[in-house]
Design a protein around this motif. Structure first.
Motif, PDB file in Angstrom:
ATOM      1  N   GLU A   1      -4.410  15.788  -4.937  1.00  0.00           N
ATOM      2  CA  GLU A   1      -5.259  14.687  -4.473  1.00  0.00           C
ATOM      3  C   GLU A   1      -4.348  13.604  -3.898  1.00  0.00           C
ATOM      4  N   ARG A   2      -4.714  13.092  -2.743  1.00  0.00           N
ATOM      5  CA  ARG A   2      -3.955  12.001  -2.118  1.00  0.00           C
ATOM      6  C   ARG A   2      -4.779  10.719  -2.191  1.00  0.00           C
ATOM      7  N   ILE A   3      -4.099   9.627  -2.597  1.00  0.00           N
ATOM      8  CA  ILE A   3      -4.748   8.331  -2.762  1.00  0.00           C
ATOM      9  C   ILE A   3      -3.884   7.277  -2.083  1.00  0.00           C
ATOM     10  N   ASP A   4      -4.519   6.345  -1.377  1.00  0.00           N
ATOM     11  CA  ASP A   4      -3.817   5.156  -0.892  1.00  0.00           C
ATOM     12  C   ASP A   4      -4.006   4.079  -1.945  1.00  0.00           C
ATOM     13  N   GLU A   5      -2.940   3.711  -2.617  1.00  0.00           N
ATOM     14  CA  GLU A   5      -2.982   2.789  -3.751  1.00  0.00           C
ATOM     15  C   GLU A   5      -2.435   1.429  -3.325  1.00  0.00           C
ATOM     16  N   THR A   6      -3.177   0.372  -3.607  1.00  0.00           N
ATOM     17  CA  THR A   6      -2.701  -0.986  -3.368  1.00  0.00           C
ATOM     18  C   THR A   6      -2.040  -1.473  -4.652  1.00  0.00           C
ATOM     19  N   ILE A   7      -0.770  -1.849  -4.538  1.00  0.00           N
ATOM     20  CA  ILE A   7       0.004  -2.252  -5.708  1.00  0.00           C
ATOM     21  C   ILE A   7       0.103  -3.775  -5.735  1.00  0.00           C
ATOM     22  N   TRP A   8      -0.581  -4.378  -6.697  1.00  0.00           N
ATOM     23  CA  TRP A   8      -0.530  -5.828  -6.881  1.00  0.00           C
ATOM     24  C   TRP A   8       0.614  -6.204  -7.808  1.00  0.00           C
ATOM     25  N   ALA A   9       0.813  -5.409  -8.842  1.00  0.00           N
ATOM     26  CA  ALA A   9       1.902  -5.646  -9.789  1.00  0.00           C
ATOM     27  C   ALA A   9       2.507  -4.287 -10.122  1.00  0.00           C
ATOM     28  N   ILE A  10       3.806  -4.161  -9.962  1.00  0.00           N
ATOM     29  CA  ILE A  10       4.475  -2.875 -10.139  1.00  0.00           C
ATOM     30  C   ILE A  10       4.361  -2.363 -11.572  1.00  0.00           C
ATOM     31  N   ASP A  11       4.355  -3.264 -12.546  1.00  0.00           N
ATOM     32  CA  ASP A  11       4.199  -2.844 -13.944  1.00  0.00           C
ATOM     33  C   ASP A  11       2.833  -2.220 -14.183  1.00  0.00           C
ATOM     34  N   ASP A  12       1.807  -2.778 -13.574  1.00  0.00           N
ATOM     35  CA  ASP A  12       0.462  -2.224 -13.707  1.00  0.00           C
ATOM     36  C   ASP A  12       0.378  -0.840 -13.055  1.00  0.00           C
ATOM     37  N   PHE A  13       1.051  -0.672 -11.922  1.00  0.00           N
ATOM     38  CA  PHE A  13       1.061   0.612 -11.225  1.00  0.00           C
ATOM     39  C   PHE A  13       1.670   1.699 -12.104  1.00  0.00           C
ATOM     40  N   TRP A  14       2.855   1.437 -12.667  1.00  0.00           N
ATOM     41  CA  TRP A  14       3.523   2.438 -13.508  1.00  0.00           C
ATOM     42  C   TRP A  14       2.730   2.696 -14.786  1.00  0.00           C
ATOM     43  N   ALA A  15       2.076   1.690 -15.316  1.00  0.00           N
ATOM     44  CA  ALA A  15       1.268   1.869 -16.525  1.00  0.00           C
ATOM     45  C   ALA A  15       0.065   2.781 -16.240  1.00  0.00           C
ATOM     46  N   GLU A  16      -0.473   2.677 -15.039  1.00  0.00           N
ATOM     47  CA  GLU A  16      -1.624   3.501 -14.667  1.00  0.00           C
ATOM     48  C   GLU A  16      -1.271   4.985 -14.630  1.00  0.00           C
ATOM     49  N   TYR A  17      -0.034   5.300 -14.280  1.00  0.00           N
ATOM     50  CA  TYR A  17       0.397   6.688 -14.144  1.00  0.00           C
ATOM     51  C   TYR A  17       1.402   7.093 -15.226  1.00  0.00           C
ATOM     52  N   GLU A  18       1.357   6.473 -16.382  1.00  0.00           N
ATOM     53  CA  GLU A  18       2.342   6.767 -17.425  1.00  0.00           C
ATOM     54  C   GLU A  18       2.203   8.185 -17.984  1.00  0.00           C
ATOM     55  N   GLU A  19       1.030   8.800 -17.865  1.00  0.00           N
ATOM     56  CA  GLU A  19       0.832  10.166 -18.358  1.00  0.00           C
ATOM     57  C   GLU A  19       1.271  11.213 -17.339  1.00  0.00           C
ATOM     58  N   TRP A  20       1.674  10.789 -16.167  1.00  0.00           N
ATOM     59  CA  TRP A  20       2.090  11.690 -15.104  1.00  0.00           C
ATOM     60  C   TRP A  20       3.610  11.743 -15.034  1.00  0.00           C
TER      61      TRP A  20
ATOM     62  N   THR B   1       0.865  -1.166   0.000  1.00  0.00           N
ATOM     63  CA  THR B   1       0.000   0.000   0.000  1.00  0.00           C
ATOM     64  C   THR B   1       0.902   1.215   0.000  1.00  0.00           C
ATOM     65  N   THR B   2       0.673   2.094  -0.973  1.00  0.00           N
ATOM     66  CA  THR B   2       1.510   3.271  -1.155  1.00  0.00           C
ATOM     67  C   THR B   2       0.637   4.511  -1.210  1.00  0.00           C
ATOM     68  N   GLU B   3       1.102   5.561  -0.580  1.00  0.00           N
ATOM     69  CA  GLU B   3       0.396   6.844  -0.672  1.00  0.00           C
ATOM     70  C   GLU B   3       0.836   7.529  -1.962  1.00  0.00           C
ATOM     71  N   VAL B   4      -0.134   7.955  -2.764  1.00  0.00           N
ATOM     72  CA  VAL B   4       0.147   8.607  -4.036  1.00  0.00           C
ATOM     73  C   VAL B   4      -0.391  10.030  -3.962  1.00  0.00           C
ATOM     74  N   LEU B   5       0.471  10.996  -4.263  1.00  0.00           N
ATOM     75  CA  LEU B   5       0.078  12.399  -4.328  1.00  0.00           C
ATOM     76  C   LEU B   5       0.020  12.791  -5.799  1.00  0.00           C
ATOM     77  N   LEU B   6      -1.174  13.180  -6.253  1.00  0.00           N
ATOM     78  CA  LEU B   6      -1.373  13.614  -7.634  1.00  0.00           C
ATOM     79  C   LEU B   6      -1.520  15.132  -7.629  1.00  0.00           C
ATOM     80  N   GLU B   7      -0.634  15.802  -8.350  1.00  0.00           N
ATOM     81  CA  GLU B   7      -0.637  17.259  -8.410  1.00  0.00           C
ATOM     82  C   GLU B   7      -0.936  17.673  -9.850  1.00  0.00           C
ATOM     83  N   THR B   8      -2.036  18.383 -10.045  1.00  0.00           N
ATOM     84  CA  THR B   8      -2.427  18.856 -11.369  1.00  0.00           C
ATOM     85  C   THR B   8      -2.195  20.358 -11.425  1.00  0.00           C
ATOM     86  N   VAL B   9      -1.344  20.784 -12.373  1.00  0.00           N
ATOM     87  CA  VAL B   9      -1.009  22.190 -12.535  1.00  0.00           C
ATOM     88  C   VAL B   9      -1.692  22.691 -13.806  1.00  0.00           C
TER      89      VAL B   9
END
Length: 172
Positions: free
Chosen positions: A64-83, A47-55
């Protein structure tokens, strides 16, 4: 007749039965081992805390702060590839995204005006009680025409990013 076949061929029959029992036992043992060695048991999710900052282009920043459950690290990075990754530490990740558009607050009730120091500001709501979003410190109202100053004192409602950019460009 079955009795005669079993009596006559007892050795191959016994070996076949034992082989079948061993084969069945092997499958049972392997299936139990796989349940202990499954990837989910070997690597429980993080479980990782994710801070999303939109400028936004108007200078507004939304977080926005989110507690993200990471099952697979590749899926996590793919979810935030635009960030854009800003900071990462143990159980914390900070992402930023720049959007070339006005923030929803400015789209709804954004105005250009003049503050008490005769500087040009972008604000929401009424200037007296509104929230200043951006100060354009390089621009002073003293360098503008009387008509522009009068319009800014009343507040010029911002219609779009293009409208804001055109107004600022004509006063530079």
């Amino acid at each position: 007749m079955l009795k005669q076949v079993v009596h006559k061929h007892w050795l191959p029959f016994s070996l076949g039965a034992v082989s079948f029992a061993l084969l069945l036992g092997t499958f049972l043992i392997l299936s139990e081992d796989e349940s202990y060695d499954s990837p989910q048991m070997a690597n429980p999710p993080n479980t990782t805390e994710v801070l999303l900052e939109t400028v936004f282009a108007d200078g507004n920043i939304r977080t926005e702060r989110i507690d993200e459950t990471i099952w697979a690290i590749d899926d996590f990075w793919a979810e935030y590839e635009e960030w854009q990754l800003v900071n990462q530490s143990n159980n914390f990740v900070h992402f930023r995204k720049t959007i070339l558009d006005l923030s929803p607050e400015i789209k709804k009730s954004g105005y250009l005006g003049i503050d008490a120091d005769k500087g040009i500001v972008l604000y929401t709501g009424q200037l007296e009680a509104g929230q200043i979003v951006t100060r354009y410190s390089e621009m002073k109202a003293s360098k503008l025409s009387d008509a522009d100053v009068a319009a800014l004192e009343q507040g010029i409602q911002i219609e779009s990013l293009d409208h804001l950019q055109k107004l600022l460009a004509q006063w530079q």
